[in-house]
Write an enzyme that holds these catalytic residues in place. Structure first.
Site, short mmCIF file in Angstrom:
data_model
loop_
_atom_site.label_atom_id
_atom_site.label_comp_id
_atom_site.label_asym_id
_atom_site.label_seq_id
_atom_site.Cartn_x
_atom_site.Cartn_y
_atom_site.Cartn_z
N THR A 1 0.69 -1.00 0.06
CA THR A 1 0.12 0.44 0.34
C THR A 1 0.53 1.34 0.02
OG1 THR A 1 -1.45 -0.94 1.19
CG2 THR A 1 -1.62 0.87 0.87
N HIS B 1 2.15 2.11 -3.25
CA HIS B 1 1.02 2.79 -4.14
C HIS B 1 0.90 4.08 -4.12
CE1 HIS B 1 -0.75 -1.26 -5.96
NE2 HIS B 1 -0.96 -1.49 -4.47
#
Ligand code: ZN
Length: 369
Positions: free
Chosen positions: A40, A43
């Site tokens: 995450t 990203h």
């Protein structure tokens, strides 16, 4: 305080001197001992379309990170369970207790659930504010570089055990040789899976998978037909009892259903870059009698309880999965290691405090970067 901050709507992040967080009445202030890089964070670091849509320009600047272990140094006025001095980690899914799913005990799936380090400031800093309800109290003997990995380990525990906890004596195929797949191989081993197949691209991480407990590693250099016949040959032609899709790849999804035995369990964890895919619905789902579980997060706190017991008991050793121990300031090195292909990096742990880093390095018996 030192913090790794996303300041601009473009790739990258900056080390800044940020103000210490002010806690709300239901929050605790945690002095970060260790924090780790997760997909995450990558990203958000890359500022890909997901991050642009999910975070957007308006909420910047924002501190990255959500995997954490640290000491509680202050508690809000409504806090009752957590005390100053507690050594905690944090569940990333900040559930809303009023959501139907929360009322039904599926707190990780709430409609109004927020994500630490995505919907609010994160852990790549000296301090983080965390709601009391997502704090998990750690065994004081558990080193922080392991305690911070409990969050992704929890994904692996939930994915391996599924909803029925029926793993002992069964065969399992894990697609994906990133941290989720490798951690799952370790968890499957301690949960009593008797044959573990691991499918992936990188010879280095597949080797770590073997160390963690995979019996068979299958390279993507083989053809799909070769992998399928290998698995069928080793399961008396029946296929495997349990499939974990952790690669986030439509090819792996199809291959997974092909090697799933009739009546077996398919566990969907990987996220595809495009949601739509074609699937032989009749043969893979209906006639196969497949049980399909989607795994999003961890059971709060069932998987935390199990994951921390696996670690404290010494049944599960995460050392092979931690490939990098770095000072927080070297976050760029950490992100570059995670992004490098072919993959030779699994978990990168960052330390805001140099002393904690030195202690962690001393505890290592094998090489670490
Ligand atoms: Zn994570």
């Amino acid at each position: 305080m030192k913090a790794i901050v996303k300041t601009k709507p473009e790739p990258g992040a900056e080390l800044l001197d940020a103000p210490e967080p002010q806690i709300a009445p239901d929050q605790v202030l945690v002095k970060v001992r260790a924090t780790s890089i997760c997909g995450t964070d990558v990203h958000i670091y890359k500022w890909d379309p997901w991050a642009q849509g999910r975070i957007g320009q308006k909420r910047l600047p924002q501190i990255l990170g959500h995997e954490v272990a640290g000491e509680v140094v202050q508690v809000g006025s409504h806090v009752t369970r957590i005390k100053v001095g507690d050594y905690v980690s944090a569940e990333t899914h900040i559930y809303d207790p009023g959501d139907l799913t929360a009322l039904l005990g599926q707190r990780h799936l709430g409609e109004h659930m927020k994500i630490l380090g995505v919907d609010c400031d994160g852990a790549f800093a000296e301090y983080i504010a965390v709601p009391e309800r997502v704090c998990w109290i750690n065994d004081p003997a558990l080193p922080p570089e392991f305690a911070t990995i409990q969050e992704p380990l929890g994904n692996a525990v939930y994915a391996v055990l599924g909803e029925d906890n029926d793993v002992a004596g069964k065969s399992m195929v894990i697609f994906g040789d990133g941290p989720a797949g490798i951690l799952s191989a370790g968890v499957a081993r301690v949960c009593g899976a008797t044959q573990i197949f691991l499918v992936g691209r990188s010879p280095i991480t597949l080797e770590v998978g073997r160390k963690m407990g995979a019996d068979h590693t299958l390279s993507l250099e083989l053809s799909p037909e070769e992998r399928i016949s290998y698995i069928l040959d080793h399961t008396h032609g029946n296929g495997a009892d349990i499939i974990l899709e952790m690669a986030g790849n439509p090819q792996a999804v199809s291959e997974g259903f092909k090697v799933l035995r009739k009546g077996g369990r398919f566990t969907a964890f990987g996220v595809l870059s495009s949601s739509e895919m074609t699937l032989d619905y009749n043969n893979y789902l209906v006639f196969k009698g497949a049980q399909v579980y989607g795994i999003n997060g961890r059971k709060i706190f069932d998987t935390w309880y199990r994951a921390s017991n696996f670690l404290s008991s010494g049944r599960l050793d995460l050392s092979p999965v931690i490939t990098h121990l770095l000072p927080l300031e070297d976050f760029e090195k950490g992100f570059q290691a995670v992004l490098a292909r072919p993959r030779n990096c699994l978990k990168v742990v960052l330390f805001p405090d140099q002393n904690e880093l030195e202690k962690a390095k001393k505890r290592r018996t094998s090489d670490v970067r």
